[in-house]
Design a protein around this motif. Structure first.
Motif, PDB file in Angstrom:
ATOM      1  N   LYS A 124      38.460  22.604  38.702  1.00 54.19           N
ATOM      2  CA  LYS A 124      36.652  22.034  37.566  1.00 54.19           C
ATOM      3  C   LYS A 124      36.837  21.287  37.047  1.00 54.19           C
ATOM      4  O   LYS A 124      36.008  19.723  36.074  1.00 54.19           O
ATOM      5  CB  LYS A 124      36.905  23.602  36.624  1.00 54.19           C
ATOM      6  N   TYR A 125      38.341  19.982  37.215  1.00 57.13           N
ATOM      7  CA  TYR A 125      38.381  19.325  36.079  1.00 57.13           C
ATOM      8  C   TYR A 125      39.275  18.462  37.201  1.00 57.13           C
ATOM      9  O   TYR A 125      38.668  16.919  36.530  1.00 57.13           O
ATOM     10  CB  TYR A 125      39.929  19.388  34.940  1.00 57.13           C
ATOM     11  N   GLU A 126      39.381  18.861  38.153  1.00 62.41           N
ATOM     12  CA  GLU A 126      39.697  17.994  39.380  1.00 62.41           C
ATOM     13  C   GLU A 126      38.397  16.859  39.649  1.00 62.41           C
ATOM     14  O   GLU A 126      38.576  15.742  39.729  1.00 62.41           O
ATOM     15  CB  GLU A 126      40.672  18.074  40.089  1.00 62.41           C
ATOM     16  N   LEU A 127      37.757  18.111  40.233  1.00 61.36           N
ATOM     17  CA  LEU A 127      36.188  17.374  40.563  1.00 61.36           C
ATOM     18  C   LEU A 127      35.065  16.184  39.854  1.00 61.36           C
ATOM     19  O   LEU A 127      35.394  14.506  40.435  1.00 61.36           O
ATOM     20  CB  LEU A 127      35.924  18.287  41.249  1.00 61.36           C
ATOM     21  N   PRO A 128      35.441  16.346  38.541  1.00 61.65           N
ATOM     22  CA  PRO A 128      34.744  14.792  37.906  1.00 61.65           C
ATOM     23  C   PRO A 128      35.561  14.602  37.329  1.00 61.65           C
ATOM     24  O   PRO A 128      35.002  13.271  37.265  1.00 61.65           O
ATOM     25  CB  PRO A 128      34.351  16.417  36.610  1.00 61.65           C
ATOM     26  N   ALA A 129      36.729  14.479  37.445  1.00 60.68           N
ATOM     27  CA  ALA A 129      37.269  13.460  37.560  1.00 60.68           C
ATOM     28  C   ALA A 129      38.172  12.351  38.631  1.00 60.68           C
ATOM     29  O   ALA A 129      37.758  10.917  38.595  1.00 60.68           O
ATOM     30  CB  ALA A 129      39.027  14.091  36.936  1.00 60.68           C
ATOM     31  N   ILE A 130      37.753  13.148  39.863  1.00 55.45           N
ATOM     32  CA  ILE A 130      37.680  12.747  41.093  1.00 55.45           C
ATOM     33  C   ILE A 130      36.521  11.169  41.537  1.00 55.45           C
ATOM     34  O   ILE A 130      37.027  10.401  41.788  1.00 55.45           O
ATOM     35  CB  ILE A 130      38.266  13.294  42.104  1.00 55.45           C
ATOM     36  N   ILE A 131      35.404  12.093  41.574  1.00 53.52           N
ATOM     37  CA  ILE A 131      34.353  11.215  40.933  1.00 53.52           C
ATOM     38  C   ILE A 131      34.306  10.085  40.512  1.00 53.52           C
ATOM     39  O   ILE A 131      33.777   9.136  40.174  1.00 53.52           O
ATOM     40  CB  ILE A 131      32.965  12.742  40.934  1.00 53.52           C
ATOM     41  N   ALA A 132      34.725  10.110  38.981  1.00 62.07           N
ATOM     42  CA  ALA A 132      34.175   9.678  37.834  1.00 62.07           C
ATOM     43  C   ALA A 132      35.103   8.185  38.682  1.00 62.07           C
ATOM     44  O   ALA A 132      34.370   7.182  37.976  1.00 62.07           O
ATOM     45  CB  ALA A 132      34.999  10.301  36.454  1.00 62.07           C
ATOM     46  N   SER A 133      36.461   8.502  39.203  1.00 62.46           N
ATOM     47  CA  SER A 133      37.678   7.479  39.824  1.00 62.46           C
ATOM     48  C   SER A 133      36.695   6.412  40.780  1.00 62.46           C
ATOM     49  O   SER A 133      36.619   5.629  40.713  1.00 62.46           O
ATOM     50  CB  SER A 133      38.655   8.188  40.210  1.00 62.46           C
ATOM     51  N   GLY A 134      36.026   6.971  41.542  1.00 65.25           N
ATOM     52  CA  GLY A 134      35.385   6.513  42.249  1.00 65.25           C
ATOM     53  C   GLY A 134      36.055   6.293  43.810  1.00 65.25           C
ATOM     54  O   GLY A 134      36.842   6.586  43.640  1.00 65.25           O
ATOM     55  N   GLY A 135      35.478   6.232  44.671  1.00 69.44           N
ATOM     56  CA  GLY A 135      36.104   6.362  45.555  1.00 69.44           C
ATOM     57  C   GLY A 135      36.011   6.799  46.933  1.00 69.44           C
ATOM     58  O   GLY A 135      36.716   7.183  48.276  1.00 69.44           O
ATOM     59  N   GLY A 136      35.350   7.851  46.247  1.00 63.94           N
ATOM     60  CA  GLY A 136      35.255   9.439  47.052  1.00 63.94           C
ATOM     61  C   GLY A 136      37.016   9.527  46.233  1.00 63.94           C
ATOM     62  O   GLY A 136      37.919   9.478  45.765  1.00 63.94           O
ATOM     63  N   GLY A 137      37.340  10.366  47.415  1.00 68.71           N
ATOM     64  CA  GLY A 137      38.611  11.544  48.010  1.00 68.71           C
ATOM     65  C   GLY A 137      38.962  13.307  48.172  1.00 68.71           C
ATOM     66  O   GLY A 137      37.198  13.349  48.237  1.00 68.71           O
ATOM     67  N   ALA A 138      40.180  13.794  47.383  1.00 61.88           N
ATOM     68  CA  ALA A 138      40.100  14.786  47.761  1.00 61.88           C
ATOM     69  C   ALA A 138      40.542  15.932  47.578  1.00 61.88           C
ATOM     70  O   ALA A 138      41.469  15.754  46.233  1.00 61.88           O
ATOM     71  CB  ALA A 138      40.575  14.751  50.040  1.00 61.88           C
ATOM     72  N   VAL A 139      40.677  17.565  47.908  1.00 57.64           N
ATOM     73  CA  VAL A 139      41.342  18.534  46.877  1.00 57.64           C
ATOM     74  C   VAL A 139      41.917  18.914  48.175  1.00 57.64           C
ATOM     75  O   VAL A 139      41.007  19.879  48.830  1.00 57.64           O
ATOM     76  CB  VAL A 139      40.495  19.125  45.914  1.00 57.64           C
TER      77      VAL A 139
END
Length: 252
Positions: A124-139
């Protein structure tokens, strides 16, 4: 330091022992800035200090993963300290044994809170933060073989881990267009402090577990850390929504 995770900011829960600890060390050695969440403050500060002394970059945030506000704070701290979030390993879990008939309602709710709701809070909190950081990412979420097979002696844990795989797939579809990926680990018998406790308490039980293990041995936390590093790195860019077994063929 540089490596597969160079400059990435990563959160890991349950990062003071076992698979979480092995990943925290591996991620830092691969160039990541690691934010460790766990309940044991003294142990957490010790682990973060050891990683820094070895040349890595690590921060500890006291965190009860069953409390939504504390999971939010863990993610917020990563972003405020390092300016972004690139990924997470939602690893914390555990709980009592017990069949459906033996499991009390308190143990049921505690197990779901620790093993499933905590992963929901993380996403719930990781995904929005990763998206907001830009550049993609993963969990990466640690689901275990209990997420894909039944076990009469672990009713609550079994149910929770099945839920983790369903939640992983739902989250992966939710963010598929954002460049962010979500996968689950189907971890088998891994040599962790929990496993060592089983061995020391009841060697015959440990032997029974090993007797159904096709490889004849337990996996290591370092082996899990290696796979998690790959899944959180850029080389696995087309892997999402997957439940990936690292179980020595136990579910084969």
């Amino acid at each position: 330091m540089s490596g597969r995770l160079d400059s990435k900011v990563l959160v890991v829960t349950g990062g003071t022992q076992g698979m979480g600890l092995a990943f925290a060390r591996r991620a830092a050695a691969e160039g990541a800035r690691v934010v460790i969440g766990a309940r044991d403050k003294d142990r957490g500060e010790q682990v973060a200090g050891e990683i820094r002394n070895a040349g890595g970059n690590a921060l500890f945030v006291p965190t009860d993963v069953t409390v939504e506000e504390e999971m939010a704070r863990l993610v917020d701290t990563a972003v405020s300290e390092f300016g972004r979030l690139d990924g997470a390993f939602n690893n914390a879990g555990g709980g009592p044994m017990g069949s459906v008939r033996e499991t009390g309602s308190d143990n049921w709710h505690q197990s779901l809170a620790l093993n499933l709701t905590s992963v929901f809070y993380g996403l719930k909190y990781e995904l929005p933060a990763i998206i907001a950081s830009g550049g993609g990412g993963a969990v990466v979420n640690n689901a275990s073989v209990s997420g894909v097979k039944g076990d009469a002696t672990q009713a609550a844990y079994n149910a929770a881990k099945h839920g983790v795989i369903g939640l992983t797939r739902s989250a992966a579809l939710d963010v598929a267009g954002s460049g962010v990926r979500v996968n689950a680990l189907v971890t088998g018998l891994i040599d962790t402090p929990l496993w060592q406790g089983v061995v020391s308490r009841d060697p015959s039980a440990a032997q029974r577990y090993l007797s159904v293990q096709p490889t004849g041995r337990a996996g290591t936390s370092d082996e899990v850390a290696a796979l998690t590093t790959f899944l959180l790195g850029d080389e696995s860019a087309f892997i999402t929504g997957a439940a990936i077994a690292i179980d020595g063929a136990l579910t084969a």
